[in-house]
Motif scaffolding. Structure first.
Motif, short mmCIF file in Angstrom:
data_model
loop_
_atom_site.label_atom_id
_atom_site.label_comp_id
_atom_site.label_asym_id
_atom_site.label_seq_id
_atom_site.Cartn_x
_atom_site.Cartn_y
_atom_site.Cartn_z
N SER A 49 -7.28 11.83 11.07
CA SER A 49 -7.78 10.64 11.77
C SER A 49 -6.62 9.70 12.06
N GLU A 50 -6.93 8.64 12.81
CA GLU A 50 -5.97 7.57 13.04
C GLU A 50 -6.21 6.48 11.99
N PRO A 51 -5.18 5.72 11.57
CA PRO A 51 -3.78 5.91 11.93
C PRO A 51 -3.19 7.12 11.22
N HIS A 52 -2.08 7.60 11.74
CA HIS A 52 -1.44 8.75 11.12
C HIS A 52 -0.86 8.38 9.77
N PRO A 53 -0.61 9.39 8.91
CA PRO A 53 0.06 9.09 7.63
C PRO A 53 1.37 8.36 7.86
N ASP A 54 1.68 7.46 6.96
CA ASP A 54 2.90 6.67 7.05
C ASP A 54 4.13 7.58 7.02
N ALA A 55 5.09 7.31 7.91
CA ALA A 55 6.26 8.19 8.03
C ALA A 55 7.08 8.22 6.74
N VAL A 56 7.23 7.08 6.08
CA VAL A 56 8.01 7.04 4.84
C VAL A 56 7.31 7.83 3.75
N VAL A 57 6.00 7.68 3.65
CA VAL A 57 5.24 8.45 2.65
C VAL A 57 5.34 9.94 2.93
N LEU A 58 5.33 10.31 4.21
CA LEU A 58 5.47 11.72 4.57
C LEU A 58 6.82 12.27 4.12
N LEU A 59 7.86 11.48 4.28
CA LEU A 59 9.18 11.93 3.83
C LEU A 59 9.20 12.15 2.32
N HIS A 60 8.53 11.26 1.59
CA HIS A 60 8.43 11.44 0.14
C HIS A 60 7.60 12.67 -0.20
N GLU A 71 -4.43 13.18 -0.35
CA GLU A 71 -3.81 11.85 -0.43
C GLU A 71 -3.42 11.34 0.95
N LEU A 72 -2.95 12.25 1.82
CA LEU A 72 -2.47 11.87 3.15
C LEU A 72 -3.55 11.94 4.22
N ASP A 73 -4.74 12.42 3.84
CA ASP A 73 -5.84 12.60 4.81
C ASP A 73 -5.38 13.45 5.99
N ALA A 74 -4.83 14.62 5.66
CA ALA A 74 -4.29 15.50 6.70
C ALA A 74 -4.30 16.93 6.18
N GLU A 75 -4.17 17.87 7.09
CA GLU A 75 -3.94 19.26 6.70
C GLU A 75 -2.44 19.49 6.62
N LEU A 76 -2.00 20.18 5.55
CA LEU A 76 -0.59 20.44 5.34
C LEU A 76 -0.34 21.95 5.29
N ARG A 106 0.84 -1.20 0.00
CA ARG A 106 0.00 0.00 0.00
C ARG A 106 0.87 1.25 0.00
N ARG A 107 1.96 1.21 0.77
CA ARG A 107 2.86 2.35 0.85
C ARG A 107 3.49 2.65 -0.50
N LEU A 108 3.93 1.61 -1.21
CA LEU A 108 4.54 1.81 -2.52
C LEU A 108 3.56 2.45 -3.50
N ARG A 109 2.31 1.98 -3.48
CA ARG A 109 1.31 2.57 -4.37
C ARG A 109 1.05 4.03 -4.02
N GLN A 110 0.98 4.31 -2.71
CA GLN A 110 0.72 5.69 -2.30
C GLN A 110 1.91 6.59 -2.65
N THR A 111 3.14 6.09 -2.48
CA THR A 111 4.32 6.86 -2.84
C THR A 111 4.33 7.19 -4.33
N ALA A 112 3.95 6.20 -5.16
CA ALA A 112 3.88 6.45 -6.60
C ALA A 112 2.86 7.55 -6.91
N ARG A 113 1.74 7.54 -6.20
CA ARG A 113 0.72 8.58 -6.44
C ARG A 113 1.25 9.96 -6.01
N VAL A 114 2.02 9.98 -4.91
CA VAL A 114 2.58 11.25 -4.44
C VAL A 114 3.51 11.86 -5.49
N TYR A 115 4.39 11.05 -6.07
CA TYR A 115 5.30 11.58 -7.09
C TYR A 115 4.57 11.92 -8.38
#
Length: 503
Positions: free
Chosen positions: A237-248, A163-168, A131-140
Motif C-alpha cells: 500500500s501507500e505510502p511506500h516503506p521508508d527508504a532508510v528503514v529499507l536500507l537497514h 514489519e514493512l507491509d510489503a512482499e520481500l 517512528r523511523r527510529l522505532r521501526q529500525t530498532a524493531r528490524v534489528y
C-alpha cells in the motif's frame, strides 16, 4: 506521518501552486531534494519532492513526458519547478501526462528559496523520524531473535515483510533464482519482465531503484556483503516503506546471510577433510557411508564431479570455484567438496541435473562427471571424473560424462590411459624415484617449446648442454628415438593424460 503534497501546497508562506497531477495530492513527501541534472529520476529513492530550477526539463514534449514517467516509476512524490528561471515552456502533453500518472507538478514562485520548502518538509518529518527510529530498532531486533541456522531464513524474511507491509524476495540477479533454498520465487510478472536482463551486472543500473512494472511499484536494492544478492520489495500500500528503514532491512538480511554462510563454511571444511581421507583410501566403507549421510549425500548412489576453471583467464582457478559448494546449497543440492591440485572435486546425489551443475560451476568451468558410484568405488569415481574432465576440456564442452560423448585422445577410458602413461613414462617415474632429476619437467618444457633446446634452457634456467643430456637420458630410459615425430607424439599424449589425472 510525513507531510502530503496537498498540505505542503496549502502552507501560505510558501505560495506554491499545483499545476497538474491533482489526483496525487495525497502523496506523502519523505524529503525534498534539489537537482538540476539531466536524468533527474536517478536521484530518487522513493517519496521525495524533486525541485529543479528548470535545467532538468527537456524542451520537447516527448522528453518532458518521458521525464514525468521516469520520475513516477522511480517513486517520486512530486516535481516542483522554479518559475522565471531556466525551465522551457511546459507542454500540454507534459501536463496531461502528470494528470494521467498522476505526478503532482508544483510551481515554485520567484524568488522563493528552495531551502524554505526543504525546511517545511524537514520540520514536518520530526514525528516521522521518531517512528523511523522505532521501526529500525524493531528490524534489528528481528535479527537478534532469528538464530544463526539456515532453517530460520524464510521466517526472518516473512517477519520483515510484515514489519514493512510489503512482499520481500531475495534473489540472485544473475539468474533470478532465490538466494536461499527456502526462499520464495519472484512473482511471475517480475520474472517475465526481468528474464532478458538476468546475467547483467545490475537489473536496476544502481543499487537502490524504484521501478513501475505492470502498474505496481517495485524496489530493487543490493544486499550488502553478498555480491549479486538482490532484495526485491513489492509494497502492499501507500505510502511506500521508508527508504532508510529499507536500507537497514537489507543490512539485516545481509548479516543473516553471513551467519548462514559462516555455518556452511564450517561444514565445508569438514567435508574437505573427509574427502581427502576417502580419496586416499584411509577410511573404511562403514565410516564413509556414515559421513556421506551426514552431508546429505546418498552413500550408494552418488556422482563425483571434477571441475576446473578456464585456464585462459587471469583469475585463479581456486578463486573461481571457491563458492561452488554455496551455489549448490543455494539450489537445494547436498554436496561434499574438496579442492585439490587446482581442481574442485564435488560429491553430489546421482539425480542432480547437468544444467544445475553447469549453472553452479559458473560460465568458465569445465566439468567431468563419473558414472554413478558407491563408497567402495570412490577412488575409481575420482579417476573417471578426471578422465571426463580431460575430455570436456579437450572437446571444449561445459560438461562431459565418463564413457559418454566424444572420446579423448582416441582412448575409451582411464584404464587405457593409465596403461599408456605407465608404458611410456613409467621408466622416467622409476628413475626419478631413485635418482634426483627433473626429467619429466624437462620433457614437458621441451615439448611446449616446440623442441627448442635454447627456449627450454631459458625456461628452466639451465645450460643448453644440460637440456640435451636430459633429453638423451629420456630416450635411453624409454627406448625411444627422441628425434622421431611419432615418439614426440606418443610422449605428448602420455603427458596430457598424466597431467589431467594427477595435476
Amino acid at each position: 506521518m510525513a507531510i502530503t503534497v496537498a498540505e505542503l501546497v496549502a502552507e501560505p508562506q510558501l505560495g506554491l501552486t499545483l499545476l497538474a497531477g491533482d489526483t496525487g495530492r495525497d502523496n506523502r513527501i519523505t524529503w525534498a531534494h534539489t537537482s538540476d541534472l539531466p536524468r533527474l529520476w536517478e536521484w530518487v529513492t522513493g517519496g521525495e519532492l524533486m525541485m529543479t530550477n528548470g535545467l532538468s526539463i527537456p524542451a520537447d514534449a516527448e522528453g518532458q513526458v518521458a521525464l514525468a514517467e521516469a520520475l513516477m516509476d522511480s517513486g517520486a512524490s512530486a516535481l516542483a519547478i522554479g518559475e522565471k528561471m531556466h525551465a522551457p515552456p511546459l507542454t500540454q502533453e507534459f501536463l496531461a501526462a502528470c494528470d494521467r500518472l498522476p505526478l503532482p507538478l508544483i510551481n515554485i514562485p520567484y524568488p522563493l528559496p528552495f531551502i524554505a520548502i526543504a525546511r517545511s518538509v524537514a520540520e514536518s518529518s520530526l514525528l516521522e523520524e521518531s517512528r523511523r527510529l522505532r521501526q529500525t530498532a524493531r528490524v534489528y531486533d528481528l535479527l537478534r531473535t532469528a538464530g544463526a541456522s539456515e532453517d530460520h531464513w524464510q521466517s526472518l524474511v516473512q517477519r520483515l515483510a510484515t514489519e514493512l507491509d510489503a512482499e520481500l524476495f531475495v534473489v540472485d540477479r544473475r539468474c533470478l533464482h532465490p538466494w536461499h533454498p527456502e526462499g520464495q520465487r519472484l512473482p511471475e510478472f517480475l520474472a517475465d519482465e526481468w528474464a532478458p536482463l538476468s546475467g547483467q551486472v545490475s537489473l536496476a543500473g544502481k543499487n537502490f531503484q524504484w521501478h513501475r512494472i505492470r502498474g505496481r511499484h517495485v524496489l530493487t536494492m543490493d544486499i550488502p556483503t553478498h555480491a549479486n544478492a538482490l532484495l526485491v520489495v513489492l509494497p502492499h500500500s501507500e505510502p511506500h516503506p521508508d527508504a532508510v528503514v529499507l536500507l537497514h532491512a537489507a543490512t539485516v538480511l545481509g548479516l543473516q546471510l553471513s551467519r548462514i554462510v559462516l555455518s556452511l563454511e564450517g561444514r565445508h571444511r569438514l567435508a574437505g577433510e573427509f574427502l581427502l581421507q576417502a580419496m586416499d583410501g584411509r577410511l573404511g566403507a562403514a565410516e564413509m557411508e556414515s559421513r556421506l549421510t551426514t552431508f546429505g549425500v546418498p552413500p550408494q548412489d552418488f556422482l563425483l564431479a571434477s571441475m576446473s576453471a578456464n585456464a585462459s583467464t587471469t583469475t585463479n582457478d581456486g578463486d573461481k570455484l571457491a563458492n561452488v559448494h554455496i551455489e549448490l546449497w543455494r539450489h537445494g543440492v547436498a554436496s561434499a567438496s574438496l579442492k585439490r591440485n587446482s581442481r574442485l572435486h564435488v560429491v553430489v546425489p546421482a539425480d542432480v541435473p547437468d544444467d544445475i551443475l553447469i549453472h553452479c560451476g559458473g560460465a568458465d568451468a569445465a566439468i567431468g562427471i563419473s558414472a554413478p558410484a558407491g563408497v567402495a568405488g570412490i577412488q575409481r569415481a575420482l579417476q573417471e571424473s578426471l578422465w571426463a574432465l580431460g575430455s570436456a576440456r579437450a572437446n571444449k564442452l561445459d560438461l562431459a560424462r565418463y564413457a559418454q560423448g566424444p572420446s579423448w585422445l582416441g582412448l575409451t577410458g582411464f584404464e587405457e590411459g593409465t596403461a599408456l602413461v605407465r608404458r611410456l613414462l613409467g621408466p622416467i617415474f622409476d628413475y626419478e624415484q631413485s635418482q634426483e632429476g627433473d626429467l619429466l619437467v624437462t620433457l614437458k618444457t621441451y615439448l611446449d617449446s616446440q623442441r627448442s633446446w635454447q627456449k627450454t634452457a631459458a625456461a628452466l634456467f639451465a645450460h643448453r648442454q644440460t637440456i640435451i643430456y636430459r633429453i638423451r637420458k629420456i630416450g635411453e630410459l624409454t627406448g625411444l628415438d627422441m628425434g622421431e615425430t611419432s615418439t614426440v607424439a606418443q610422449l605428448w599424449f602420455a603427458l596430457q593424460i598424466h597431467e589431467a589425472m594427477h595435476r
